[in-house]
Write a protein that holds these residues in place. Structure first.
Motif, PDB file in Angstrom:
ATOM      1  N   ALA A   1       0.810  -1.214   0.000  1.00  0.00           N
ATOM      2  CA  ALA A   1       0.000   0.000   0.000  1.00  0.00           C
ATOM      3  C   ALA A   1       0.850   1.274   0.000  1.00  0.00           C
ATOM      4  O   ALA A   1       0.331   2.363   0.206  1.00  0.00           O
TER       5      ALA A   1
ATOM      6  N   GLY B   1       4.971   4.299  -3.575  1.00  0.00           N
ATOM      7  CA  GLY B   1       5.841   3.956  -4.703  1.00  0.00           C
ATOM      8  C   GLY B   1       6.329   5.183  -5.438  1.00  0.00           C
ATOM      9  O   GLY B   1       6.374   5.209  -6.661  1.00  0.00           O
ATOM     10  N   THR B   2       6.751   6.216  -4.682  1.00  0.00           N
ATOM     11  CA  THR B   2       7.111   7.485  -5.334  1.00  0.00           C
ATOM     12  C   THR B   2       8.316   7.340  -6.263  1.00  0.00           C
ATOM     13  O   THR B   2       8.432   8.080  -7.237  1.00  0.00           O
TER      14      THR B   2
ATOM     15  N   GLU C   1       4.036  -3.000  -6.838  1.00  0.00           N
ATOM     16  CA  GLU C   1       4.076  -4.462  -6.707  1.00  0.00           C
ATOM     17  C   GLU C   1       3.481  -5.159  -7.932  1.00  0.00           C
ATOM     18  O   GLU C   1       3.649  -6.362  -8.103  1.00  0.00           O
TER      19      GLU C   1
ATOM     20  N   GLN D   1      -5.343  -0.292   3.626  1.00  0.00           N
ATOM     21  CA  GLN D   1      -4.683   0.706   4.483  1.00  0.00           C
ATOM     22  C   GLN D   1      -5.089   2.057   3.906  1.00  0.00           C
ATOM     23  O   GLN D   1      -4.651   2.425   2.815  1.00  0.00           O
TER      24      GLN D   1
ATOM     25  N   GLY E   1       2.941   4.239   6.949  1.00  0.00           N
ATOM     26  CA  GLY E   1       4.199   3.561   7.225  1.00  0.00           C
ATOM     27  C   GLY E   1       4.037   2.057   7.251  1.00  0.00           C
ATOM     28  O   GLY E   1       2.929   1.535   7.394  1.00  0.00           O
TER      29      GLY E   1
HETATM   30  P1  UTP Z   1       8.739   1.305   0.792  1.00  0.00           P
HETATM   31  O1  UTP Z   1       9.227   2.390   1.628  1.00  0.00           O
HETATM   32  O2  UTP Z   1       9.709   0.596  -0.089  1.00  0.00           O
HETATM   33  O3  UTP Z   1       7.510   1.740  -0.158  1.00  0.00           O
HETATM   34  O4  UTP Z   1       7.937   0.279   1.702  1.00  0.00           O
HETATM   35  P2  UTP Z   1       7.039   3.113  -0.708  1.00  0.00           P
HETATM   36  O5  UTP Z   1       6.881   4.104   0.386  1.00  0.00           O
HETATM   37  O6  UTP Z   1       5.840   2.785  -1.528  1.00  0.00           O
HETATM   38  O7  UTP Z   1       8.225   3.488  -1.707  1.00  0.00           O
HETATM   39  P3  UTP Z   1       8.779   4.891  -2.207  1.00  0.00           P
HETATM   40  O8  UTP Z   1       9.963   5.161  -1.331  1.00  0.00           O
HETATM   41  O9  UTP Z   1       7.702   5.919  -2.110  1.00  0.00           O
HETATM   42  O10 UTP Z   1       9.189   4.622  -3.630  1.00  0.00           O
HETATM   43  C1  UTP Z   1       8.195  -1.122   1.740  1.00  0.00           C
HETATM   44  C2  UTP Z   1       6.908  -1.903   1.522  1.00  0.00           C
HETATM   45  O11 UTP Z   1       5.898  -1.516   2.448  1.00  0.00           O
HETATM   46  C3  UTP Z   1       4.718  -1.120   1.784  1.00  0.00           C
HETATM   47  C4  UTP Z   1       5.135  -0.774   0.364  1.00  0.00           C
HETATM   48  O12 UTP Z   1       4.073  -0.984  -0.544  1.00  0.00           O
HETATM   49  C5  UTP Z   1       6.309  -1.726   0.133  1.00  0.00           C
HETATM   50  O13 UTP Z   1       5.878  -2.995  -0.318  1.00  0.00           O
HETATM   51  N1  UTP Z   1       4.101   0.009   2.532  1.00  0.00           N
HETATM   52  C6  UTP Z   1       4.856   1.094   2.874  1.00  0.00           C
HETATM   53  C7  UTP Z   1       2.756  -0.041   2.853  1.00  0.00           C
HETATM   54  O14 UTP Z   1       2.062  -1.032   2.537  1.00  0.00           O
HETATM   55  N2  UTP Z   1       2.203   1.018   3.522  1.00  0.00           N
HETATM   56  C8  UTP Z   1       2.917   2.099   3.889  1.00  0.00           C
HETATM   57  O15 UTP Z   1       2.337   3.023   4.513  1.00  0.00           O
HETATM   58  C9  UTP Z   1       4.285   2.142   3.551  1.00  0.00           C
END
Ligand code: UTP
Length: 289
Positions: free
Chosen positions: A11, A14-15, A27, A103, A108
């Motif tokens: 969730a 994925g910035t 994903e 979520q 986080g």
């Molecule tokens: P990451 O920090 O790699 O994901 O979280 P992100 O925040 O999507 O990535 P960027 O930095 O913005 O590109 C690790 C894993 O936890 C999930 C993400 O989807 C990833 O699989 N995650 C992260 C959540 O499900 N919820 C959140 O609030 C944060």
């Protein structure tokens, strides 16, 4: 105790992959021809996991659709004589029981895991990050379940990262108990450069006892204003104990652009129908520079 359930958080925003992740979760991005999350789900199934709790946010329908029956598509493929492909698709929807939890806000990783509390309940569970791949002789999460069962303590996968990269990870420190196993005394999420307690970084596989739930529920926002799983794990390490384990296999960070390209090359090189073509392509590209 058996580990039957696994949480796969997917969730995040994925910035790093925008604009690709504007409408679909990272994903769902393919490794060659298979969404990253399917490879992660297959790893869990091979390790004996019976139920997956998928944490989804924006673009959740593509994730749910991917693991659902695609009747029309399967029927059309079969009618066109592509029976094998139709069966391949049917296998995806039947391989495991999947529950999906929303979520609502990406607060986080710790918060994402906490969203699954009611579904998982009072039993140990695994967490597999939906953008972390382990190309391993035995499913990585299965290796970690063995550590959990042998020690009777929660276990997290770690890997030694090159000096200077610690600030990108959650980092652990502690006492070695056997080759590749450390009893954790200290953990810190993304330590400031030069302050990491070791080079052992947490990579996306965890097996945890239900004792983590009350700790997670109390965990306040930490690094980046997010509720960090690492902070809750630090509490678990102090109260019950926690093991860091180095696993066999090669880990790919498919949530990072270079890591994603590397994972695509590595998985393509293992496909007999693509390997020679990929090698020739790499040579050609290298000569051009
Ligand atoms: P990451 O920090 O790699 O994901 O979280 P992100 O925040 O999507 O990535 P960027 O930095 O913005 O590109 C690790 C894993 O936890 C999930 C993400 O989807 C990833 O699989 N995650 C992260 C959540 O499900 N919820 C959140 O609030 C944060």
């Amino acid at each position: 105790m058996r580990v039957r359930k696994a949480i796969i958080p997917a969730a995040g925003l994925g910035t790093r992959f925008l604009p690709a992740t504007k409408a679909i979760p990272k994903e769902m991005l393919p490794i060659v021809d298979t969404p990253t999350i399917q490879i992660v789900v297959e790893e869990a199934v091979q390790a004996g996991i019976e139920e997956i709790v998928l944490i989804n946010g924006r673009g959740k329908s593509s994730l749910e659709d991917h693991f659902d029956v695609a009747y029309e598509l399967e029927h059309t493929l079969a009618a066109r004589g592509k029976k094998e492909l139709a069966e391949k698709l049917a296998r995806i929807s039947s391989m495991v029981r999947l529950v999906s939890v929303r979520q609502k806000h990406p607060l986080g990783l710790g918060h994402a895991v906490l969203c699954a509390r009611d579904v998982v309940g009072d039993e140990p569970f695994a967490v597999l990050l939906g953008d972390d791949l382990y190309d391993a002789p035995r499913p990585a999460v299965g290796q970690l379940i063995d550590v959990f069962q042998a020690a009777g303590l929660g276990a997290v996968a770690v890997m030694e990262v090159p000096a200077g990269q610690e600030h990108l990870y959650g980092v652990v420190a502690g006492d070695p108990i056997s080759p590749g196993r450390v009893r954790i005394s200290h953990m810190v999420e993304k330590p400031a450069p030069g302050t990491a307690p070791s080079r052992l970084a947490i990579v996306g596989r965890y097996v945890l006892p239900p004792d983590i739930w009350p700790i997670l529920a109390e965990t306040k926002p930490g690094k980046g204003g997010e509720i960090q799983l690492t902070d809750a794990l630090h509490g678990l390490a102090k109260s019950k104990g926690l093991i860091a384990a180095t696993l066999d296999g090669e880990r790919h960070d498919a949530g990072d652009r270079l890591g994603y390209l590397r994972a695509n090359l590595a998985y393509a090189l293992r496909r007999p129908e693509l390997a020679d073509g990929v090698r020739a392509l790499c040579r050609e590209m290298a000569e051009r520079r």
